[in-house]
Design an enzyme around this catalytic site. Structure first.
Site, PDB file in Angstrom:
ATOM      1  N   HIS A 165     -31.542  -2.400   9.635  1.00  0.00           N
ATOM      2  CA  HIS A 165     -31.036  -1.056   9.336  1.00  0.00           C
ATOM      3  C   HIS A 165     -30.404  -1.029   7.955  1.00  0.00           C
ATOM      4  O   HIS A 165     -29.692  -1.950   7.565  1.00  0.00           O
ATOM      5  CB  HIS A 165     -29.995  -0.645  10.389  1.00  0.00           C
ATOM      6  CG  HIS A 165     -29.196   0.547   9.978  1.00  0.00           C
ATOM      7  ND1 HIS A 165     -29.748   1.805   9.900  1.00  0.00           N
ATOM      8  CD2 HIS A 165     -27.913   0.672   9.574  1.00  0.00           C
ATOM      9  CE1 HIS A 165     -28.813   2.652   9.482  1.00  0.00           C
ATOM     10  NE2 HIS A 165     -27.698   1.994   9.270  1.00  0.00           N
ATOM     11  N   ARG A 178       0.831  -1.216   0.000  1.00  0.00           N
ATOM     12  CA  ARG A 178       0.000   0.000   0.000  1.00  0.00           C
ATOM     13  C   ARG A 178       0.866   1.268   0.000  1.00  0.00           C
ATOM     14  O   ARG A 178       0.575   2.253   0.681  1.00  0.00           O
ATOM     15  CB  ARG A 178      -0.966   0.006   1.200  1.00  0.00           C
ATOM     16  CG  ARG A 178      -2.132  -0.948   1.029  1.00  0.00           C
ATOM     17  CD  ARG A 178      -3.038  -0.947   2.222  1.00  0.00           C
ATOM     18  NE  ARG A 178      -2.350  -1.424   3.410  1.00  0.00           N
ATOM     19  CZ  ARG A 178      -2.680  -1.123   4.662  1.00  0.00           C
ATOM     20  NH1 ARG A 178      -3.709  -0.339   4.902  1.00  0.00           N
ATOM     21  NH2 ARG A 178      -1.994  -1.605   5.675  1.00  0.00           N
ATOM     22  N   GLU A 212     -26.985  -2.910  -2.667  1.00  0.00           N
ATOM     23  CA  GLU A 212     -25.719  -2.956  -3.392  1.00  0.00           C
ATOM     24  C   GLU A 212     -25.540  -4.225  -4.225  1.00  0.00           C
ATOM     25  O   GLU A 212     -24.930  -4.206  -5.281  1.00  0.00           O
ATOM     26  CB  GLU A 212     -24.653  -2.861  -2.313  1.00  0.00           C
ATOM     27  CG  GLU A 212     -23.267  -2.949  -2.735  1.00  0.00           C
ATOM     28  CD  GLU A 212     -22.407  -2.810  -1.484  1.00  0.00           C
ATOM     29  OE1 GLU A 212     -22.719  -1.966  -0.619  1.00  0.00           O
ATOM     30  OE2 GLU A 212     -21.441  -3.552  -1.374  1.00  0.00           O
ATOM     31  N   HIS A 222     -22.881  11.843   9.137  1.00  0.00           N
ATOM     32  CA  HIS A 222     -21.660  11.998   8.349  1.00  0.00           C
ATOM     33  C   HIS A 222     -20.961  13.308   8.642  1.00  0.00           C
ATOM     34  O   HIS A 222     -19.849  13.550   8.186  1.00  0.00           O
ATOM     35  CB  HIS A 222     -21.978  11.909   6.861  1.00  0.00           C
ATOM     36  CG  HIS A 222     -22.615  10.592   6.503  1.00  0.00           C
ATOM     37  ND1 HIS A 222     -23.968  10.407   6.515  1.00  0.00           N
ATOM     38  CD2 HIS A 222     -22.077   9.400   6.178  1.00  0.00           C
ATOM     39  CE1 HIS A 222     -24.237   9.148   6.187  1.00  0.00           C
ATOM     40  NE2 HIS A 222     -23.111   8.518   5.989  1.00  0.00           N
ATOM     41  N   ILE A 234     -28.277   3.368  16.186  1.00  0.00           N
ATOM     42  CA  ILE A 234     -28.136   2.314  15.175  1.00  0.00           C
ATOM     43  C   ILE A 234     -27.167   1.227  15.623  1.00  0.00           C
ATOM     44  O   ILE A 234     -27.111   0.158  15.024  1.00  0.00           O
ATOM     45  CB  ILE A 234     -27.716   2.943  13.825  1.00  0.00           C
ATOM     46  CG1 ILE A 234     -28.727   4.020  13.407  1.00  0.00           C
ATOM     47  CG2 ILE A 234     -27.595   1.903  12.730  1.00  0.00           C
ATOM     48  CD1 ILE A 234     -30.172   3.542  13.324  1.00  0.00           C
ATOM     49  N   GLU A 254     -31.643   5.838   6.402  1.00  0.00           N
ATOM     50  CA  GLU A 254     -31.078   7.174   6.311  1.00  0.00           C
ATOM     51  C   GLU A 254     -32.143   8.101   5.730  1.00  0.00           C
ATOM     52  O   GLU A 254     -32.760   7.776   4.730  1.00  0.00           O
ATOM     53  CB  GLU A 254     -29.865   7.104   5.370  1.00  0.00           C
ATOM     54  CG  GLU A 254     -29.049   8.344   5.339  1.00  0.00           C
ATOM     55  CD  GLU A 254     -27.754   8.111   4.563  1.00  0.00           C
ATOM     56  OE1 GLU A 254     -27.065   7.117   4.850  1.00  0.00           O
ATOM     57  OE2 GLU A 254     -27.466   8.929   3.683  1.00  0.00           O
ATOM     58  N   SER A 307     -23.382   1.374  16.841  1.00  0.00           N
ATOM     59  CA  SER A 307     -22.038   1.687  17.320  1.00  0.00           C
ATOM     60  C   SER A 307     -22.017   3.045  18.000  1.00  0.00           C
ATOM     61  O   SER A 307     -22.753   3.962  17.629  1.00  0.00           O
ATOM     62  CB  SER A 307     -21.042   1.666  16.164  1.00  0.00           C
ATOM     63  OG  SER A 307     -21.426   2.572  15.166  1.00  0.00           O
ATOM     64  N   CYS A 316     -27.307   6.583  11.031  1.00  0.00           N
ATOM     65  CA  CYS A 316     -26.426   5.412  10.950  1.00  0.00           C
ATOM     66  C   CYS A 316     -25.649   5.299  12.262  1.00  0.00           C
ATOM     67  O   CYS A 316     -25.899   6.066  13.203  1.00  0.00           O
ATOM     68  CB  CYS A 316     -25.482   5.560   9.744  1.00  0.00           C
ATOM     69  SG  CYS A 316     -24.605   4.026   9.324  1.00  0.00           S
ATOM     70  N   GLU A 357     -20.839  -1.619  20.407  1.00  0.00           N
ATOM     71  CA  GLU A 357     -19.942  -2.316  19.473  1.00  0.00           C
ATOM     72  C   GLU A 357     -18.446  -1.987  19.620  1.00  0.00           C
ATOM     73  O   GLU A 357     -17.719  -1.987  18.634  1.00  0.00           O
ATOM     74  CB  GLU A 357     -20.357  -2.067  18.010  1.00  0.00           C
ATOM     75  CG  GLU A 357     -21.822  -2.416  17.733  1.00  0.00           C
ATOM     76  CD  GLU A 357     -22.251  -2.149  16.282  1.00  0.00           C
ATOM     77  OE1 GLU A 357     -21.381  -2.127  15.390  1.00  0.00           O
ATOM     78  OE2 GLU A 357     -23.459  -1.954  16.058  1.00  0.00           O
TER      79      GLU A 357
HETATM   80  N1  GLN Z   1     -24.791  -1.415  13.592  1.00  0.00           N
HETATM   81  C1  GLN Z   1     -23.829  -0.817  12.717  1.00  0.00           C
HETATM   82  C2  GLN Z   1     -23.272   0.441  13.352  1.00  0.00           C
HETATM   83  O1  GLN Z   1     -23.973   1.114  14.007  1.00  0.00           O
HETATM   84  C3  GLN Z   1     -24.435  -0.467  11.378  1.00  0.00           C
HETATM   85  C4  GLN Z   1     -23.403   0.054  10.431  1.00  0.00           C
HETATM   86  C5  GLN Z   1     -23.902   0.291   9.030  1.00  0.00           C
HETATM   87  O2  GLN Z   1     -25.059   0.472   8.799  1.00  0.00           O
HETATM   88  N2  GLN Z   1     -23.036   0.304   8.038  1.00  0.00           N
HETATM   89  O3  GLN Z   1     -22.139   0.784  13.168  1.00  0.00           O
HETATM   90 ZN    ZN Z   2     -25.921   2.554   8.468  1.00  0.00          ZN
END
Ligand code: GLN
Ligand code: ZN
Length: 737
Positions: A623, A15, A587, A676, A413, A647, A415, A708, A466
């Site tokens: 989620h 890298r 995705e 974000h 959500i 979102e 974390s 998120c 988390e």
């Molecule tokens: N539970 C995860 C968090 O809160 C969800 C992360 C995500 O949606 N990419 O980080």
């Molecule tokens: Zn998310």
């Protein structure tokens, strides 16, 4: 009959590009030093390909950040807000933003995990080539020639460039086709003038559904470029799938060579036969998978190649797509389990496979006789399990009694901020500086702090935060049998960001509970419900390299069954709410509409298989961190979760109305603030969003949460934002009377 690859990893074996670029951003090295590293990496790639026996080596596959961004710069399609900057400053500002100037938007490159920077085009766009010294494909071609190598510059094709760009409402980017073609024409003339023999024009957009107007534009584009009197020969490279109706258009064009992907697009073989082959043309046959890490099935590739030789003028053996999407070198891995290594090929090994296939075609099958064959893997018999839960209304009533939550219940959500201490504890454990007991104590301390904070803020459904998870897929992959991790298997995700996807290589089983300890510990610290937190089966596949010897649907079922057992254990240990995240559901949606239903059927089926084993009183959340559901909006309801968080902060809640219109009838948590950004919106803003949502959803189905997870945020802003969020929920709740 020769050999090529469509592109190659550019980050370097260690890298190096990431390190150099980040050092440049930090001011530790200057532009000249960055360029020196870049130049060395380019040379390594070209010489490596040549020495491995690749006859037609591509150039301009290098990028300091992204090949679409390079094209935007090459065409001078730079948005006005960056015009006051130049050179590398402008380039990196477009990639990352600078001094209040927002970056270009970033989005997924087709159905890969690579992200490109989206060109912004409009009626005022004026394409224009830079001075010759700034024409990157020309500069890199000359650089290779000085090393004694004739290369084939790779360009994004004009159609794909326009189709991937965004434009103001009502403006069709294809309206820019003619001016764009004039610049491409000038570019091809200049390249020819410099001695370039072949160019590669990448048109992966042809692997998706295309309208007649778009196919007309394709026809027009290659007619215009084809008729140039002075130009290199053109390879129009397509990849990521069947090109369907685009194949006859390319077959009628003046392109001297066409590239087709026979791995992701096996239908291309029929398509080729249907147009009567390409008797006077060269076919770059994508026979070696550029998207996955498995060794090629050499005998099968050889017989495809033999069939192709009967259909086209000349076959060049190649990779199915640029090798950007696989790790660089299997030889760097020392810790892989027995039997797995023999089944793998990374970019360097794939190059060897390309060369081997071509040799076998010339010299005979004995060339591949001593190559290991692809051993068939075991297949677990799928259990027949009923994946339906009881009636939604009955569940809702049971959960109301069991959980006793207020209307507009508040939650997060999953974390919480990954603090420096948390990351240090993980690193210390890995390096052996602390033992497991000390590590686990650090995690419990963090959970204590997160639970106490949430209680103090007044949230209704809590999470453990988390802290023990490095990554939402890797964390589970490390604990499931059938998954392996690499040490150096980095793949570029965007810019300097690289990921190391785990390899799902065998039958997936769960030797032991994965999350129960942490969730029950967190639950023991509070009387409020704590959500168990899992990653869903589709996301577990989407962010891994997945075995290709059985359908994805079968692999997803295996992951789902492991999760089903985990959920049962969580429930038995007292969890009343379990969230199964599926941020990758959209995705993995196939590029072609005709394939959507089959995909959604297995994706939804896997989620239901994972989540349908619980009692009515246990509340299942899911989620997804995006708000444009488009073609999957019906599938969200079909997941049959009790609560879905999405979102919505940036899309102002229209989504809630869309979901309701699509018949969604369960709990919904449209994110009320954007995680974000570090900005903490005012309570009034969040309350307004909630009132808007209440226009279409009754209060007992509306949940209040951020967009998120909070792991990338700091504690100060997180605490402030969550307090504001709870205040907004209370305010709106009170006004309900
Ligand atoms: N539970 C995860 C968090 O809160 C969800 C992360 C995500 O949606 N990419 O980080
Ligand atoms: Zn998310």
């Amino acid at each position: 009959m020769t050999t090529t690859v469509l592109g190659y990893p550019r980050i370097g074996p260690d890298r190096e590009l990431k390190r150099a670029t980040e050092s440049y951003w930090a001011g530790r090295i200057d532009a000249a030093e960055l360029e020196r590293v870049a130049k060395a990496l380019r040379r390594q790639v070209w010489e490596g390909l040549r020495d491995a026996g690749i006859a037609q080596v591509p150039s301009n596959t290098f990028s300091l950040y992204d090949q679409m961004l390079d094209t935007t710069v090459l065409l001078d399609a730079v948005p006005d807000r960056f015009r006051h900057l130049d050179g590398l400053d402008a380039y990196f500002a477009m990639a990352r933003g600078a001094d209040g100037v927002p970056a270009l938007e970033m989005t997924k490159w087709f159905d890969t995990n690579y992200h490109y920077l989206v060109p912004e085009l409009g009626p005022d766009t004026r394409f224009r080539l830079p001075e010759p010294g700034g024409i990157k494909p020309l500069v890199e071609y000359r650089e290779a020639r000085e090393l004694g190598m004739e290369t084939r510059p790779v360009l994004i094709g004009p159609l794909t460039y326009l189709l991937l760009a965004k434009a103001p409402q009502g403006f069709n980017t294809l309206d820019l086709l003619n001016p764009l073609l004039e610049v491409y024409a000038e570019l091809l003339e200049r390249l020819a003038g410099a001695g370039v023999q072949w160019v590669q024009l990448d048109e992966p957009a042809l692997a998706a559904d295309r309208t007649d107007a778009e196919l007309g534009a394709l026809q027009h584009a290659y007619e215009r470029l084809g008729e140039l009197t002075s130009r290199p020969r053109m390879l129009v490279a397509t990849y990521f799938g069947d090109i369907g109706a685009a194949l006859p258009v390319l077959a009628d064009s003046k392109a001297e060579a066409i590239g087709l992907d026979f791995v992701a697009g096996p239908g291309n073989l029929e398509g080729l036969a249907a147009v009567g082959g390409l008797p006077r043309r060269t076919l770059v046959a994508g026979l070696v998978d550029g998207r996955n890490v498995w060794r090629a099935d050499l005998p099968a590739a050889l017989s495809t190649a033999a069939t192709l030789m009967g259909l086209v003028g000349d076959v060049v053996v190649g990779s199915s797509c640029p090798l950007l999407h696989v790790p660089l070198d299997l030889d760097a891995e020392t810790g892989l389990e027995d039997g797995l290594r023999e089944r793998l090929a990374f970019a360097r090994q794939k190059v060897d496979e390309v060369v081997l296939i071509s040799r076998a075609l010339k010299e005979g099958r004995h060339v591949i006789a001593d190559q290991p064959s692809r051993a068939p893997q075991n297949r677990a018999a799928p259990n027949e399990i009923d994946a339906t839960r009881t009636d939604r209304a009955a569940r809702a009533a049971a959960q109301r009694d069991a959980l006793r939550l207020p209307p507009l219940a508040t939650t997060t959500i999953g974390s919480f901020p990954q603090t420096a201490e948390v990351r240090k504890a993980r690193a210390d454990l890995r390096a052996g500086r602390i033992d497991t007991a000390a590590y686990e104590q650090a995690m419990r301390d963090e959970i204590d702090r997160v639970i106490a904070l949430q209680e103090d803020i007044g949230l209704d459904v809590l999470v453990h935060g988390e802290p023990e998870r490095n990554d939402m897929v890797q964390y589970f992959a490390e604990q499931l049998d059938g998954y392996a991790a690499t040490e150096h298997g980095w793949v570029q995700s965007y810019g300097t960001r690289c990921v190391r996807p785990p390899i799902l290589h065998g039958d997936v089983t769960r030797p032991a509970p994965m999350t129960v300890r942490w969730t029950t510990y967190a639950q023991s610290r509070t009387a409020r419900p704590v959500k168990g937190m899992l990653t869903g089966p589709v996301t577990m596949l989407a962010w891994s390299f997945v075995r290709d010897d059985q359908p994805l649907a079968a692999t997803a079922r295996q992951v789902a069954l492991a999760l089903r057992d985990e959920i049962a254990d969580l429930e038995a240990a007292g969890a009343r709410v379990v969230q199964v995240d599926e941020p990758a559901l959209r995705e993995l949606l196939p590029l072609r509409r005709a394939d959507h239903d089959a995909y959604l059927a297995w994706a939804v089926g896997a989620f239901r298989l994972a989540t349908s084993g619980v009692a009515d009183t246990t509340q299942i959340h899911t989620h997804m961190c995006y708000s444009e559901f488009g073609e999957i909006i019906g599938a969200i309801g079909a997941l049959d979760a009790d609560v879905t968080s999405v979102e919505a902060a940036r899309s102002h809640m229209e989504l809630v109305a869309d979901l309701e219109a699509a018949g969604y009838a369960a709990g919904i948590g449209p994110g009320v603030y954007d995680i974000h950004s570090p900005r903490v919106p005012a309570a009034g803003e969040m309350a307004t969003a909630l009132r808007r949502a209440l226009g279409v959803v009754p209060p007992d189905r509306l949940w209040v949460n951020p967009d998120c997870g909070l792991k990338t945020r700091g504690y100060a802003e997180t605490e402030a934002a969550l307090r504001t969020m709870v205040a907004a929920a209370r305010e709106v709740r009170a006004s309900l009377g």
